[in-house]
Design a protein around this motif. Structure first.
Motif, PDB file in Angstrom:
ATOM      1  N   HIS A 136     -21.757  16.845 -12.548  1.00 10.73           N
ATOM      2  CA  HIS A 136     -23.072  16.873 -12.235  1.00 10.73           C
ATOM      3  C   HIS A 136     -23.839  15.633 -12.850  1.00 10.73           C
ATOM      4  N   HIS A 137     -23.450  15.521 -14.062  1.00 10.68           N
ATOM      5  CA  HIS A 137     -24.567  15.151 -15.107  1.00 10.68           C
ATOM      6  C   HIS A 137     -23.810  13.417 -15.176  1.00 10.68           C
ATOM      7  N   TYR A 138     -22.442  13.376 -15.320  1.00 11.65           N
ATOM      8  CA  TYR A 138     -21.643  12.318 -15.325  1.00 11.65           C
ATOM      9  C   TYR A 138     -20.446  12.415 -14.198  1.00 11.65           C
ATOM     10  N   HIS A 139     -20.979  11.658 -13.109  1.00 14.43           N
ATOM     11  CA  HIS A 139     -20.123  11.344 -12.068  1.00 14.43           C
ATOM     12  C   HIS A 139     -18.640  10.688 -12.113  1.00 14.43           C
ATOM     13  N   HIS A 140     -18.778   9.715 -13.014  1.00 12.30           N
ATOM     14  CA  HIS A 140     -17.256   9.030 -13.132  1.00 12.30           C
ATOM     15  C   HIS A 140     -17.036   9.275 -14.825  1.00 12.30           C
ATOM     16  N   GLY A 141     -17.516  10.218 -15.556  1.00 13.92           N
ATOM     17  CA  GLY A 141     -17.191  10.405 -16.850  1.00 13.92           C
ATOM     18  C   GLY A 141     -16.058  11.441 -16.835  1.00 13.92           C
ATOM     19  N   TRP A 142     -14.832  10.674 -16.789  1.00 14.22           N
ATOM     20  CA  TRP A 142     -13.664  11.615 -16.899  1.00 14.22           C
ATOM     21  C   TRP A 142     -13.485  12.224 -18.058  1.00 14.22           C
ATOM     22  N   PHE A 143     -13.641  11.656 -19.216  1.00 12.75           N
ATOM     23  CA  PHE A 143     -13.289  12.292 -20.385  1.00 12.75           C
ATOM     24  C   PHE A 143     -14.483  13.168 -20.810  1.00 12.75           C
ATOM     25  N   ILE A 144     -15.696  13.099 -20.390  1.00 16.29           N
ATOM     26  CA  ILE A 144     -16.680  13.879 -20.672  1.00 16.29           C
ATOM     27  C   ILE A 144     -16.404  15.261 -19.970  1.00 16.29           C
TER      28      ILE A 144
ATOM     29  N   VAL B 175      -7.883  18.989 -17.424  1.00 17.76           N
ATOM     30  CA  VAL B 175      -7.206  17.697 -16.801  1.00 17.76           C
ATOM     31  C   VAL B 175      -7.036  17.797 -15.257  1.00 17.76           C
ATOM     32  N   LEU B 176      -6.304  19.090 -14.921  1.00 13.28           N
ATOM     33  CA  LEU B 176      -6.113  19.316 -13.468  1.00 13.28           C
ATOM     34  C   LEU B 176      -7.486  19.426 -12.857  1.00 13.28           C
ATOM     35  N   PHE B 177      -8.379  20.288 -13.156  1.00  8.96           N
ATOM     36  CA  PHE B 177      -9.743  20.651 -12.434  1.00  8.96           C
ATOM     37  C   PHE B 177     -10.551  19.209 -12.466  1.00  8.96           C
ATOM     38  N   THR B 178     -10.472  18.280 -13.550  1.00  7.55           N
ATOM     39  CA  THR B 178     -11.114  17.116 -13.324  1.00  7.55           C
ATOM     40  C   THR B 178     -10.460  16.344 -12.218  1.00  7.55           C
ATOM     41  N   LEU B 179      -9.071  16.212 -12.189  1.00 10.56           N
ATOM     42  CA  LEU B 179      -8.521  15.682 -10.953  1.00 10.56           C
ATOM     43  C   LEU B 179      -8.840  16.209  -9.680  1.00 10.56           C
ATOM     44  N   GLN B 180      -9.073  17.505  -9.511  1.00  6.83           N
ATOM     45  CA  GLN B 180      -9.597  18.117  -8.359  1.00  6.83           C
ATOM     46  C   GLN B 180     -10.894  17.943  -8.170  1.00  6.83           C
ATOM     47  N   GLN B 181     -11.890  17.804  -9.302  1.00  6.59           N
ATOM     48  CA  GLN B 181     -12.986  17.708  -8.967  1.00  6.59           C
ATOM     49  C   GLN B 181     -13.425  16.071  -8.436  1.00  6.59           C
ATOM     50  N   THR B 182     -12.623  15.299  -8.934  1.00  5.82           N
ATOM     51  CA  THR B 182     -12.592  13.906  -8.685  1.00  5.82           C
ATOM     52  C   THR B 182     -12.123  13.343  -7.268  1.00  5.82           C
ATOM     53  N   ARG B 183     -11.311  14.582  -6.671  1.00  2.00           N
ATOM     54  CA  ARG B 183     -10.634  14.274  -5.336  1.00  2.00           C
ATOM     55  C   ARG B 183      -9.185  13.597  -5.443  1.00  2.00           C
ATOM     56  N   TRP B 184      -8.630  13.543  -6.530  1.00  2.00           N
ATOM     57  CA  TRP B 184      -7.440  13.067  -6.844  1.00  2.00           C
ATOM     58  C   TRP B 184      -6.295  13.988  -6.769  1.00  2.00           C
ATOM     59  N   LEU B 185      -6.855  15.272  -6.592  1.00  2.00           N
ATOM     60  CA  LEU B 185      -5.543  16.200  -6.621  1.00  2.00           C
ATOM     61  C   LEU B 185      -6.096  17.127  -5.237  1.00  2.00           C
ATOM     62  N   PRO B 186      -5.156  16.690  -4.159  1.00  2.00           N
ATOM     63  CA  PRO B 186      -5.469  17.131  -2.864  1.00  2.00           C
ATOM     64  C   PRO B 186      -5.554  18.952  -2.684  1.00  2.00           C
TER      65      PRO B 186
END
Length: 296
Positions: free
Chosen positions: A139-147, A195-206
């Motif tokens: 919600h704060h950093y839409h493209h901040g994967w590492f955050i 890592v898995l939940f970040t991929l899911q949140q950014t829609r890289w994990l279907p």
């Protein structure tokens, strides 16, 4: 078959994600966290001599992940303590764990079958915290994967990551026990889960968030209950890391590192071997032989 078709995985996961954590699951989380605190050397003596310090350590064990996550996201680190119901519940568990007459509460919750139930419920809270932490960071950093990964990681293993600070409150300083240097299974699992939940949140994990929460919770519950029941300090990731780490980071790195520091600085490029150091018994035997020769 009709029951299985009616209860599909998606519907089951969605129903599971709607189960409230407070107060039952949070109570289990506090009980297991404070059991681990009581296992620490000197924790019982500290509760008798310095109850305020013991209570603060208990709050760090119960809410350390929230404190670290708020610190990472630039929010008030004391914000979660506004939840008076959770703080009072954790304080009640702390008091019963350390001051219950005849230690009855501790004996009941540390009984292995009962403890396994609490351990399983604690893992439900851990996975939910990882998912919520990554959603909050997104919600704060839409493209901040590492955050997002860092926030989910500290949400799942914040208590272990701030263990050195908690030890300082107890008057103990053990920098060699740094969790980053010696990561336990919950810390590793929280990192991989983040890592898995970040991929899911950014829609890289279907996969839906509810389904991922359900599947990862089942994995964490199974592993942690098994490790607790067998009193094992290992990790299910050890076998995979044993194959992957030499490929990714090189083989025998630790041995080469020590050899380079152990050899003489002016040596050639070839391998150099230092003579083994003599023991005290060998040195004493040599000195006795020298004295015998002089006497002869």
């Amino acid at each position: 078959m009709e029951l299985l078709s009616a209860l599909s995985l998606g519907e089951l996961a969605l129903s599971f994600s709607r189960v409230p954590l407070f107060p039952v699951f949070d109570l289990s989380y506090f009980i297991v966290s404070l059991l681990y605190l009581k296992y620490e050397p000197g924790a019982v003596e500290l509760s008798r001599r310095h109850p305020a310090a013991s209570w603060l350590c208990a709050m760090l064990h119960c809410f350390g992940s929230y404190i670290l996550a708020d610190l990472l996201l630039g929010e008030p680190v004391i914000d979660y303590f506004s939840n008076s119901a959770s703080v009072l519940l954790a304080s009640a568990v702390w008091y019963l764990t350390f001051f219950c007459p005849l230690d009855l509460f501790y004996k009941c919750v540390s009984f292995l079958p009962v403890k396994l139930v609490f351990v399983a419920m604690k893992e439900v809270v851990r996975v939910r915290k990882i998912a919520v932490g990554i959603h909050h960071a997104h919600h704060h950093y839409h493209h901040g994967w590492f955050i997002m990964i860092a926030t989910g990681w500290v949400k799942g293993s914040g208590v272990a990551l701030m263990a050195n600070f908690e030890q300082l409150v107890r008057g103990v300083w053990k920098p060699e026990t740094n969790e980053i240097l010696h990561m336990s299974f919950p810390s590793k699992a929280s990192l991989y889960g983040a890592v898995l939940f970040t991929l899911q949140q950014t829609r890289w994990l279907p996969v839906s968030r509810a389904t991922l929460v359900f599947l990862f919770t089942m994995f964490m519950v199974s592993c942690k209950v098994f490790l607790t029941a067998t009193h094992s300090h290992g990790s299910p990731f050890d076998v995979l890391e044993g194959y992957m780490c030499p490929v990714l980071f090189g083989t025998g790195w630790a041995g080469d590192h020590h050899d380079n520091h152990g050899g003489p600085h002016g040596g050639g490029p070839g391998p150099q071997h230092c003579p083994p150091a003599k023991t005290k018994e060998e040195l004493g035997e040599g000195s006795r032989k020298k004295k015998t020769k002089k006497a002869d």
